[in-house]
Design an enzyme around this catalytic site. Structure first.
Site, PDB file in Angstrom:
ATOM      1  N   THR A  88       0.848  -1.205   0.000  1.00 46.68           N
ATOM      2  CA  THR A  88       0.000   0.000   0.000  1.00 46.68           C
ATOM      3  C   THR A  88       0.878   1.248   0.000  1.00 46.68           C
ATOM      4  O   THR A  88       0.720   2.149  -0.840  1.00 46.68           O
ATOM      5  CB  THR A  88      -0.928  -0.009   1.241  1.00 46.68           C
ATOM      6  N   GLN A 193       0.736  -9.033  -6.535  1.00 41.38           N
ATOM      7  CA  GLN A 193       0.221 -10.404  -6.733  1.00 41.38           C
ATOM      8  C   GLN A 193       1.002 -11.135  -7.819  1.00 41.38           C
ATOM      9  O   GLN A 193       0.699 -12.289  -8.121  1.00 41.38           O
ATOM     10  CB  GLN A 193      -1.274 -10.368  -7.107  1.00 41.38           C
ATOM     11  N   ALA A 213       5.221  -6.721  -1.898  1.00 44.02           N
ATOM     12  CA  ALA A 213       5.312  -6.976  -0.451  1.00 44.02           C
ATOM     13  C   ALA A 213       5.449  -8.486  -0.238  1.00 44.02           C
ATOM     14  O   ALA A 213       4.732  -9.270  -0.871  1.00 44.02           O
ATOM     15  CB  ALA A 213       4.073  -6.455   0.260  1.00 44.02           C
ATOM     16  N   HIS A 215       4.626 -10.491   2.201  1.00 39.29           N
ATOM     17  CA  HIS A 215       3.642 -11.317   2.921  1.00 39.29           C
ATOM     18  C   HIS A 215       2.704 -12.030   1.948  1.00 39.29           C
ATOM     19  O   HIS A 215       1.913 -12.880   2.343  1.00 39.29           O
ATOM     20  CB  HIS A 215       2.861 -10.487   3.949  1.00 39.29           C
ATOM     21  N   THR A 250      13.556   4.319  11.415  1.00 36.46           N
ATOM     22  CA  THR A 250      14.563   3.263  11.553  1.00 36.46           C
ATOM     23  C   THR A 250      14.146   2.017  10.784  1.00 36.46           C
ATOM     24  O   THR A 250      13.016   1.548  10.914  1.00 36.46           O
ATOM     25  CB  THR A 250      14.743   2.921  13.049  1.00 36.46           C
ATOM     26  N   CYS A 342      -8.389  -5.359   1.420  1.00 29.87           N
ATOM     27  CA  CYS A 342      -8.639  -3.954   1.771  1.00 29.87           C
ATOM     28  C   CYS A 342     -10.086  -3.581   1.506  1.00 29.87           C
ATOM     29  O   CYS A 342     -10.603  -2.643   2.076  1.00 29.87           O
ATOM     30  CB  CYS A 342      -7.698  -3.028   1.006  1.00 29.87           C
TER      31      CYS A 342
HETATM   32  N1  PLP Z   1      -1.724  -4.331  -4.474  1.00 26.08           N
HETATM   33  C1  PLP Z   1      -2.357  -5.483  -4.699  1.00 26.08           C
HETATM   34  C2  PLP Z   1      -2.579  -5.947  -6.125  1.00 26.08           C
HETATM   35  C3  PLP Z   1      -2.816  -6.252  -3.620  1.00 26.08           C
HETATM   36  O1  PLP Z   1      -3.445  -7.399  -3.861  1.00 26.08           O
HETATM   37  C4  PLP Z   1      -2.595  -5.778  -2.306  1.00 26.08           C
HETATM   38  C5  PLP Z   1      -3.087  -6.528  -1.132  1.00 26.08           C
HETATM   39  O2  PLP Z   1      -4.050  -7.256  -1.182  1.00 26.08           O
HETATM   40  C6  PLP Z   1      -1.920  -4.572  -2.122  1.00 26.08           C
HETATM   41  C7  PLP Z   1      -1.495  -3.874  -3.244  1.00 26.08           C
HETATM   42  C8  PLP Z   1      -1.664  -4.001  -0.764  1.00 26.08           C
HETATM   43  O3  PLP Z   1      -0.702  -4.768  -0.104  1.00 26.08           O
HETATM   44  P1  PLP Z   1      -0.322  -4.533   1.444  1.00 26.08           P
HETATM   45  O4  PLP Z   1      -1.334  -5.292   2.209  1.00 26.08           O
HETATM   46  O5  PLP Z   1       1.052  -5.106   1.574  1.00 26.08           O
HETATM   47  O6  PLP Z   1      -0.347  -3.096   1.726  1.00 26.08           O
END
Ligand code: PLP
Length: 406
Positions: A88, A193, A213, A215, A250, A342
């Protein structure tokens, strides 16, 4: 199956089919982060030996990530990776940080994550013109983005979401000539993704920034990254001396190490995992539609036949309400989603599905199941078994008949 229990407290194990929201932490990555926590506990900005050790480990993680993403890691105009809190923030920094002081035109599409849409809204408040690009029949917006770039004078910022978080449909990078990219044209890629499944070659693509990201592929939450093309100026959203002056605060060294290990592991097993995951996803989709059919329900797979990443299956059941369906699955011990995490809880249907040329009932009833490396064949078999009961309940309750006109 996941160790967590079903929310009803019964003894069945939860079947976790929400890997696109986040993945369980891979024990190998957990172990690497534990070691880094002990080894690199100090503040990497501290000039003493412990700080220098943390700095060296942080920079090593950064370099490995740039290389794994196909960035230029040497020379005067080498690409830079800025650590963020997640995708994000990386999307926001990629969009707002490269926008520059003078308004231009920003192109976004229904494929984009909420964070990209929100960044475009902020640009609109600064005088930028926001152009909402339509999706082509293949679910991609990159053709429309190329036309916008060619037909619009002045500064143009384009967003491209390489794999749509709702449908899993891929998109090719915007077909732009190299010239002008990074000067008049700025292209931000959301690879959140995509990064686990598709080898990225940032240096050879007409992109200015790329967000991801870990995770989403077995790594830690709380960290993400923005890869920035060499020579492109970025204005920090959070000023401070860290991260080359582009993000204050940090740095979380163990998380950066976990990020690098996660992408390394994903890249090393990519071909095998892609095949395995696509097989599990296809089995789930086919059996989902068949199970619905056995109870007289009409189900379909969104994006079937499109070029898709292997982990996301979006299915719609005619006449079902997607929130009610997701909750029924939750009670049956299956964790899946109505859409991107989200947007969960939102009562609005997904823009990414609405933009496809599909019957109205599809967006109203679409749910997203997503598999990952820890998903097993047994998970799929058991999920379909439980779904059979969910579908029976829906059919018996007559929900389908009551609201099935759509
Ligand atoms: N972009 C995409 C295509 C996503 O699927 C997601 C999360 O579902 C994000 C951005 C946001 O990721 P984060 O949860 O690491 O902020």
């Amino acid at each position: 199956m996941d160790a967590a229990r079903s929310p009803t407290g019964d003894t069945r194990q939860l079947i976790y089919l929400d890997h696109a929201a986040t993945t369980p932490l891979d024990p190998r990555i957990d172990e690497a982060m534990r070691r880094a926590s002990a080894d690199a506990f100090a503040n990497p900005s501290s000039p003493h030996a412990a700080g220098r050790r943390a700095r060296a480990i942080l920079e090593d993680a950064r370099e490995r990530l740039v290389a794994l993403l196909g960035g230029r890691s040497a020379g005067g105009s080498r690409d830079r990776l800025i650590f963020t809190s997640g995708a994000t923030e990386a999307n926001r920094l990629g969009m707002l940080g490269t926008a520059g002081p003078h308004p231009g035109t920003v192109g976004i599409s229904p494929r984009d994550h909420g964070s990209v849409i929100a960044a475009a809204a902020d640009l609109a408040a600064r005088g930028w013109e926001v152009r909402r690009l339509p999706l082509a029949a293949d679910g991609s917006a990159s053709g429309a983005a190329a036309i916008l770039a060619a037909s619009t004078p002045g500064r143009v910022l384009l967003s491209t979401t390489l794999v749509c978080g709702q449908t899993g449909i891929r998109e090719s990078p915007v077909p732009l000539a190299e010239t002008g990219v990074g000067e008049r044209l700025f292209v931000h890629a959301d690879a959140t993704q995509a990064a686990a499944w598709d080898a990225l070659s940032f240096a050879t693509l007409p992109l200015t920034t790329l967000a991801l990201a870990p995770h989403k592929f077995g790594g830690p939450r709380g960290i993400g990254g923005l890869l920035v093309r060499g020579g492109v100026d970025v204005m920090p959203l959070t000023p401070g001396p860290q991260e080359l002056g582009l993000r204050g605060g940090t740095e979380a060294v163990p998380l950066a190490v976990g990020f690098a290990v996660a992408l390394h592991l994903a890249a090393a097993a990519r071909d095998e995992m892609r095949l395995r995951t696509a097989n599990l996803r296809d089995r789930f989709e086919n059996q989902f539609v068949a199970a619905a059919g056995r109870h007289g329900l009409d189900a379909m797979v969104v994006g079937h036949g499109a070029d898709r990443a292997p982990h996301i299956a979006t299915m719609a059941v005619r006449g079902c309400d997607r929130q009610a369906f997701m909750m029924a699955c939750d009670l049956a011990g299956i964790a899946l989603a109505t859409g991107t995490a989200c947007a969960s809880g939102s009562s609005d249907p997904s823009p990414a599905i609405l933009a496809l040329d599909l019957p109205g009932w599809v967006a109203q009833s679409a749910i997203r199941a997503s598999v990952g490396p820890s998903t097993t064949e047994t998970d799929i078999t058991e999920a379909v078994h439980r779904l059979d009961r969910v579908f029976r309940g829906i059919a018996e309750a007559g929900l389908h008949a009551a609201s099935g006109a759509g």
